[in-house]
Design a protein around this motif. Structure first.
Motif, short mmCIF file in Angstrom:
data_model
loop_
_atom_site.label_atom_id
_atom_site.label_comp_id
_atom_site.label_asym_id
_atom_site.label_seq_id
_atom_site.Cartn_x
_atom_site.Cartn_y
_atom_site.Cartn_z
N CYS A 9 -14.76 -11.92 -30.85
CA CYS A 9 -14.03 -11.66 -29.61
C CYS A 9 -12.56 -11.55 -29.97
O CYS A 9 -11.97 -12.48 -30.51
N LEU A 10 -11.97 -10.41 -29.70
CA LEU A 10 -10.57 -10.15 -30.04
C LEU A 10 -9.72 -10.22 -28.78
O LEU A 10 -9.76 -9.33 -27.95
N ARG A 11 -8.99 -11.29 -28.65
CA ARG A 11 -8.15 -11.48 -27.48
C ARG A 11 -6.77 -10.92 -27.77
O ARG A 11 -6.31 -10.91 -28.90
N GLY A 12 -6.12 -10.46 -26.72
CA GLY A 12 -4.80 -9.90 -26.90
C GLY A 12 -3.99 -9.92 -25.62
O GLY A 12 -4.41 -10.51 -24.62
N GLU A 13 -2.85 -9.28 -25.67
CA GLU A 13 -1.94 -9.21 -24.53
C GLU A 13 -1.97 -7.80 -23.96
O GLU A 13 -1.65 -6.83 -24.65
N ALA A 14 -2.32 -7.71 -22.69
CA ALA A 14 -2.32 -6.41 -22.01
C ALA A 14 -0.89 -6.04 -21.63
O ALA A 14 -0.07 -6.90 -21.35
N PHE A 15 -0.62 -4.75 -21.65
CA PHE A 15 0.70 -4.26 -21.25
C PHE A 15 0.57 -2.85 -20.68
O PHE A 15 -0.41 -2.16 -20.93
N HIS A 16 1.54 -2.47 -19.90
CA HIS A 16 1.58 -1.11 -19.37
C HIS A 16 2.46 -0.29 -20.31
O HIS A 16 3.64 -0.58 -20.47
#
Length: 125
Positions: A9-16
Motif C-alpha cells: 500500500c503506497l500512501r502519499g499526499e494528494a495535491f491539485h
C-alpha cells in the motif's frame, strides 16, 4: 505482478496540479476515449512517483495512472494505492456501461483495442 494480498500500500499526499497532465491517459486510451474523463488530482507516492486521478464522466469511476502509464487502484483499507494490471484498470471505469450496453459501438471498438494492447503490456511485465 504480486498477488493482491502481497501488494504494498503506497500512501502519499494528494495535491491539485497547476497543470493538468493528460499524457498518460491519452497515451493509453487515445484522444476520443480520454475525452470521457475529467482530471481530478494527483498524489505523490514513495519513489518520486506521481499518480494522476482521472474520473470517468458517466460512470464516476476512477482510473489512476502514473507518468509512465502504470496503473494503480486506490485501497480504502490502507488509504493508499497499489499497482494493478493495466488491462484490469482500463476496464474499471467502463464496467457499468459495458454491463448495461451503454457504450456506443465506435467507442466499444476503440476500447477493445485499448484492452488488448493493455493486456499485452500487462502480460509482458
Amino acid at each position: 505482478m504480486p498477488s493482491t494480498s502481497a501488494r504494498r500500500c503506497l500512501r502519499g499526499e494528494a495535491f491539485h496540479a497547476d497543470d493538468v497532465v493528460w499524457g498518460p491517459l491519452v497515451g493509453l486510451l487515445g484522444e476520443r476515449l480520454a475525452g470521457d474523463f475529467m482530471y481530478m488530482y494527483a498524489t505523490a507516492i514513495p519513489g518520486g512517483v506521481v499518480v494522476h486521478a482521472y474520473k470517468h464522466c458517466s460512470s464516476r469511476e476512477y482510473l489512476f495512472l502514473d507518468d509512465v502509464g502504470d496503473a494503480y487502484r486506490y485501497q480504502p483499507v490502507c488509504r493508499g494505492y497499489s499497482r494493478v494490471r493495466l488491462d484490469t484498470a482500463v476496464l474499471d471505469p467502463y464496467a457499468f456501461d459495458l454491463l448495461f450496453g451503454q457504450v456506443d459501438p465506435e467507442a466499444l471498438v476503440e476500447l477493445r483495442g485499448v484492452y488488448e494492447r493493455a493486456n499485452r503490456i500487462a502480460s509482458s511485465s
